[in-house]
Design a protein around this motif. Structure first.
Motif, PDB file in Angstrom:
ATOM      1  N   ARG A  65      39.927  46.967  45.357  1.00 46.68           N
ATOM      2  CA  ARG A  65      41.280  46.497  45.081  1.00 46.68           C
ATOM      3  C   ARG A  65      42.017  46.041  46.338  1.00 46.68           C
ATOM      4  O   ARG A  65      42.821  45.111  46.291  1.00 46.68           O
ATOM      5  CB  ARG A  65      42.074  47.587  44.371  1.00 46.68           C
ATOM      6  N   GLY A  74      42.880  42.959  44.515  1.00 44.38           N
ATOM      7  CA  GLY A  74      44.316  43.038  44.798  1.00 44.38           C
ATOM      8  C   GLY A  74      44.854  41.746  45.372  1.00 44.38           C
ATOM      9  O   GLY A  74      45.827  41.187  44.839  1.00 44.38           O
ATOM     10  N   GLU A  90      47.519  39.086  43.548  1.00 43.68           N
ATOM     11  CA  GLU A  90      48.773  38.613  44.131  1.00 43.68           C
ATOM     12  C   GLU A  90      48.793  37.088  44.221  1.00 43.68           C
ATOM     13  O   GLU A  90      49.816  36.442  43.967  1.00 43.68           O
ATOM     14  CB  GLU A  90      48.983  39.230  45.509  1.00 43.68           C
ATOM     15  N   LYS A 110      49.438  35.634  40.754  1.00 45.11           N
ATOM     16  CA  LYS A 110      50.835  35.703  40.347  1.00 45.11           C
ATOM     17  C   LYS A 110      51.674  34.652  41.055  1.00 45.11           C
ATOM     18  O   LYS A 110      52.677  34.182  40.509  1.00 45.11           O
ATOM     19  CB  LYS A 110      51.392  37.107  40.633  1.00 45.11           C
ATOM     20  N   ALA A 113      49.605  39.913  34.293  1.00 51.24           N
ATOM     21  CA  ALA A 113      50.451  39.700  35.469  1.00 51.24           C
ATOM     22  C   ALA A 113      51.909  40.041  35.187  1.00 51.24           C
ATOM     23  O   ALA A 113      52.662  40.417  36.088  1.00 51.24           O
ATOM     24  CB  ALA A 113      50.329  38.249  35.944  1.00 51.24           C
ATOM     25  N   ASN A 130      52.910  42.459  33.211  1.00 50.70           N
ATOM     26  CA  ASN A 130      53.049  43.879  32.886  1.00 50.70           C
ATOM     27  C   ASN A 130      53.775  44.606  34.034  1.00 50.70           C
ATOM     28  O   ASN A 130      53.325  44.585  35.180  1.00 50.70           O
ATOM     29  CB  ASN A 130      51.665  44.497  32.674  1.00 50.70           C
ATOM     30  N   PRO A 131      54.902  45.254  33.748  1.00 52.38           N
ATOM     31  CA  PRO A 131      55.631  45.949  34.835  1.00 52.38           C
ATOM     32  C   PRO A 131      54.873  47.157  35.388  1.00 52.38           C
ATOM     33  O   PRO A 131      55.149  47.588  36.513  1.00 52.38           O
ATOM     34  CB  PRO A 131      56.941  46.380  34.155  1.00 52.38           C
ATOM     35  N   ASP A 132      53.927  47.696  34.630  1.00 52.48           N
ATOM     36  CA  ASP A 132      53.081  48.792  35.111  1.00 52.48           C
ATOM     37  C   ASP A 132      51.972  48.191  35.974  1.00 52.48           C
ATOM     38  O   ASP A 132      50.935  47.746  35.479  1.00 52.48           O
ATOM     39  CB  ASP A 132      52.492  49.557  33.918  1.00 52.48           C
ATOM     40  N   GLN A 133      52.194  48.142  37.293  1.00 52.27           N
ATOM     41  CA  GLN A 133      51.283  47.435  38.182  1.00 52.27           C
ATOM     42  C   GLN A 133      49.877  48.030  38.199  1.00 52.27           C
ATOM     43  O   GLN A 133      48.896  47.314  38.350  1.00 52.27           O
ATOM     44  CB  GLN A 133      51.866  47.413  39.603  1.00 52.27           C
ATOM     45  N   GLU A 134      49.766  49.340  38.036  1.00 56.10           N
ATOM     46  CA  GLU A 134      48.447  49.975  38.014  1.00 56.10           C
ATOM     47  C   GLU A 134      47.655  49.486  36.804  1.00 56.10           C
ATOM     48  O   GLU A 134      46.488  49.091  36.918  1.00 56.10           O
ATOM     49  CB  GLU A 134      48.598  51.501  37.974  1.00 56.10           C
ATOM     50  N   ALA A 187      48.337  46.813  35.064  1.00 51.73           N
ATOM     51  CA  ALA A 187      48.192  45.363  35.180  1.00 51.73           C
ATOM     52  C   ALA A 187      46.976  44.997  36.019  1.00 51.73           C
ATOM     53  O   ALA A 187      46.186  44.127  35.647  1.00 51.73           O
ATOM     54  CB  ALA A 187      49.456  44.761  35.788  1.00 51.73           C
ATOM     55  N   LEU A 188      46.824  45.677  37.183  1.00 53.40           N
ATOM     56  CA  LEU A 188      45.702  45.376  38.056  1.00 53.40           C
ATOM     57  C   LEU A 188      44.386  45.773  37.392  1.00 53.40           C
ATOM     58  O   LEU A 188      43.375  45.074  37.523  1.00 53.40           O
ATOM     59  CB  LEU A 188      45.867  46.089  39.392  1.00 53.40           C
TER      60      LEU A 188
END
Length: 772
Positions: A22, A27, A31, A34, A484, A486-490, A492-493
């Motif tokens: 990641r 990761g 980014e 996005k 992308a 999704n406010p839950d970044q974990e 989302a990734l």
């Protein structure tokens, strides 16, 4: 060797250890993703989620399953639908005099209006439970197509209530109370509906409508009621001048939060009687001298109960999705139906005219320049009927394919524009002289209407087809965009990692297959063992190439692809041609691979493949990175260009078959109205048959010239009296020649008027032509 082993171990560690993977790989890619493809706005997301994907997704992904295509059901009319088309559609068309409606009445006769109301022409899609016909999309399309071949004004009049409008919106979203009140009234013709969407400052951009509604308390029927204070100014609204009920789209707000907890609710649709205080209708536009009712509607500080929202208060703010879904279905039925009627009328009339009309003692179709135009007419008639049937079938199967319907709308209206232009060119002076005997002028004048409505064609081609296709049809991009956002970044990734791995394999696979198919010319692609096997192979080759090009375009251009319309439109053209040609192959399959239609299929596939290749070359020439463009060309076309336009022999074969084979021509143009024996289109066929029946006499004349018994030059028509006098033909044969000549002159003749534009009778016109 050791270096290679160490490198493999390092790569393995990077991809197997989540934290390292990641931080080093996924990761940074996430980014970057996005940044280059920003998350969808709520409006964009609703538009993308509206409708569904279908066969176009298979084509976009490079995975067309031709057996699946062949297994799609053949569209069929029910006994009730067939009876309606056999009885009521011809009767309505017999009541419509298009020239009188356009140039004299500026409207249809009271008898025509009454017939449309009484016999359910405005209720084709309303459920039977409410008194409607509840016809299939295929039947709806067939009815509109046939009426449009007689009168485009009548076609539009029938089309609109059965497309985007109160009937459809109520059927899908209305409350039971709304359905029970309005649908029976619409079905019986007691009420005439219109739907007001387009505003002076918002045409194709329906999301920008300036019309507003504010939730507030007000008085209705003497009681204080929760409602909406409306202000609107709409134009181009078909049926507005005669409508008794108005469907209205507006932006709804609730500043005092009387309805809920949102101040800005969004686009909403309501149903309002036009007799309601403050509603203004009645002013007419004059759309290119057509007779269909089209005009304006306005309202200032009009108060309506909140229950008049279509679907009730729960559907406040859901109007955008409702409109998108209904537009996508209507776009695939109504305008393709109009275009099919146009193409078929252009093909049938021009083919007969080119056989009947002579120049330099030779029928027009014998000139290769004319034959080239006739081939396009025949091909367009075949293609539009194929696409009309397959698209209507998809809708009847429960699909709401927004990309497919955009393709159908754009390319079928453009085919109609091409066809009517060619038809006018070949008819020459006959096409430009207005009058009751001109069967082309109305279609020619009205062509921009079809091009403009339900989203201007420029918008449809440049923004919609590939813009929606890239996100809706791609197997991973839309889900990646959702991840992308999704406010839950974990989470989302995590979702993005899974999708990215599949996406990479998908893209690499398409690249390898595209290169292999380029090296082999697609000859090793598996395809059904039919007369069209070679066509299936080449279309699949282009499908794989499109999948590759699309991924590269999104990778290199990212969000900029939205603004690079010339590039995205080219990729949309490829997807469009693949869909249109799939419909042609489907159509040919369902018709039993008729041998006399094979030339039309071969022509259309050759034309489509050439356009795909040209679009891909154009894309690679103009993409920002020239190295990327060069590599893409070398992968897909390693030996250079692969396709050529349709061969001249195909062009001439189509022209000859269209003009010489009356049974085939009738089969290819089934929607054209010919029941009225005095109608100019029926007279065309009568002249054709009469001239064709003279072939034995023509052979007799050639034989007489050969043996020297006839020395004069000229045609049978010019030498008729002399041949009778010399005993070469009988009185009965001379009568056949004179009858054919009379019909021929009636076809060639154009309407003329006195200086005050009062019409002469047709007999004087024919006489003046003979003596002039």
């Amino acid at each position: 060797m050791w270096f290679f082993i160490i490198a493999l171990i390092a790569v393995g560690i990077v991809f197997s250890v989540r934290n390292i993977r990641r931080s080093v790989v996924t990761g940074p890619i996430f980014e970057l993703f996005k940044r280059i493809l920003p998350p969808l706005s709520q409006t964009e997301r609703e538009a993308m989620e509206a409708g569904s994907t279908w066969w176009e997704a298979d084509l976009f992904q490079g995975r067309p399953d031709w057996e699946k295509l062949q297994a799609f059901p053949k569209p069929e009319l029910s006994d009730e639908e067939q009876a309606f088309i056999d009885v009521h559609v011809p009767k309505l068309m017999s009541l419509i005099d298009d020239f009188d409606a356009i140039h004299e009445r500026k409207d249809f006769s009271p008898e025509a209006w009454d017939y449309m109301r009484r016999h359910g022409f405005f209720s084709l899609i309303i459920p039977k439970a409410y008194g409607g016909k509840e016809f299939s999309a295929f039947a709806n399309s067939t009815i509109v197509s046939q009426i449009s071949s007689r009168s485009l004004s009548a076609g539009v009049t029938v089309m609109v209530p059965n497309s985007l409008g109160p009937g459809e919106l109520l059927s899908h979203y209305g409350t039971e109370e709304q359905k029970n009140y309005w649908l029976p009234r619409l079905a019986s013709g007691e009420d005439i509906p219109c739907f007001a969407l387009t505003a002076p400052e918002a045409g194709s951009d329906a999301g920008a409508i300036p019309d507003t509604g504010v939730i507030c308390m007000g008085e209705h029927e003497g009681k204080e009621t929760l409602g909406i204070r409306l202000n609107w100014d709409k134009r181009y609204i078909t049926l507005a001048p005669v409508a008794t009920v108005l469907g209205l789209a507006f932006k709804l707000s609730d500043p005092d939060k009387l309805l809920g907890d949102k101040a800005n609710i969004g686009i909403t649709c309501a149903l309002i009687p036009t007799s309601h205080p403050g509603v203004e209708t009645g002013d007419r536009h004059l759309p290119l001298e057509q007779a269909f009712m089209n005009g304006t509607t306005r309202g200032k500080d009009v108060f309506i109960p909140v229950d008049w929202i279509i679907g009730g208060p729960d559907y406040a703010g859901k109007g955008w999705k409702m409109l998108i879904e209904c537009l996508s279905a209507g776009r695939g039925i109504s305008l393709p139906a109009l275009s099919t009627g146009n193409c078929q009328l252009s093909a049938r009339t021009t083919a007969i005219y080119a056989m009947v009309r002579q120049q330099f003692n030779s029928p027009l179709y014998k000139f290769e320049g004319v034959a080239e135009g006739l081939a396009t007419l025949g091909a367009n008639a075949y293609m539009t009927e194929a696409v009309r049937q397959m698209t209507a079938m998809a809708i009847d199967q429960g699909n709401k394919p927004s990309v497919v319907t955009a393709i159908a709308k754009y390319h079928m209206t453009e085919a109609a524009r091409s066809s009517i232009n060619i038809a006018m060119d070949i008819h020459g002076g006959k096409g430009i002289q207005m009058g009751p005997n001109n069967y082309l002028a109305s279609l020619y004048m009205t062509m921009p209407v079809s091009i403009t409505v339900e989203g201007a064609n420029i918008l449809t081609r440049n923004l919609m087809i590939f813009g929606q296709g890239a996100t809706r049809c791609h197997p991973y991009v839309f889900d990646e965009l959702i991840a992308a956002a999704n406010p839950d970044q974990e989470q989302a990734l995590s979702d993005f990692e899974t999708l990215l791995g599949e996406h990479v394999k998908f893209a690499v696979g398409n690249g390898l297959f595209s290169f292999f198919h380029g090296l082999t010319g697609g000859r090793l692609i598996s395809a059904p063992e039919t007369a069209n096997k070679k066509h299936y192979r080449q279309l699949e080759r282009m499908s794989k190439a499109l999948a590759l090009y699309s991924d590269i375009a999104m990778l290199v251009l990212g969000g900029e692809l939205k603004r690079r319309e010339l590039l995205s439109a080219r990729l949309g053209d490829v997807l469009s041609q693949l869909y249109l040609t799939s419909a042609v192959l489907y159509h040919h399959h369902k018709r039993g691979y008729r041998r006399d239609e094979q030339v039309y299929v071969d022509y259309l596939v050759a034309r489509a493949l050439k356009q795909c290749e040209d679009a891909m070359y154009g894309f690679t020439r103009h993409i920002s990175n020239p190295v990327t463009g060069w590599l893409l060309r070398r992968i897909v076309f390693p030996f250079g260009r692969s396709y050529a336009p349709p061969a001249d022999k195909l062009t001439l074969a189509i022209s000859d078959s269209l003009c010489e084979n009356s049974e085939l021509r009738t089969r290819l143009t089934p929607q054209v109205y010919t029941d009225n024996a005095s109608d100019p289109i029926a007279v065309l066929q009568q002249a054709y048959d009469a001239i064709l029946a003279l072939e034995p006499l023509d052979r007799k004349l050639r034989k007489a010239r050969k043996n020297g018994s006839v020395k004069d030059k000229g045609s049978l028509f010019q030498l008729c009296d002399k041949l009778l006098e010399d005993g070469i033909i009988t009185e009965d044969e001379a009568g056949k020649i004179r009858n054919a000549d009379k019909l021929r002159l009636q076809v060639v003749n154009v309407d003329s008027f006195d200086r005050h534009l009062n019409p002469h009778d047709s007999a004087s016109n024919v006489t003046s032509l003979k003596t002039g």
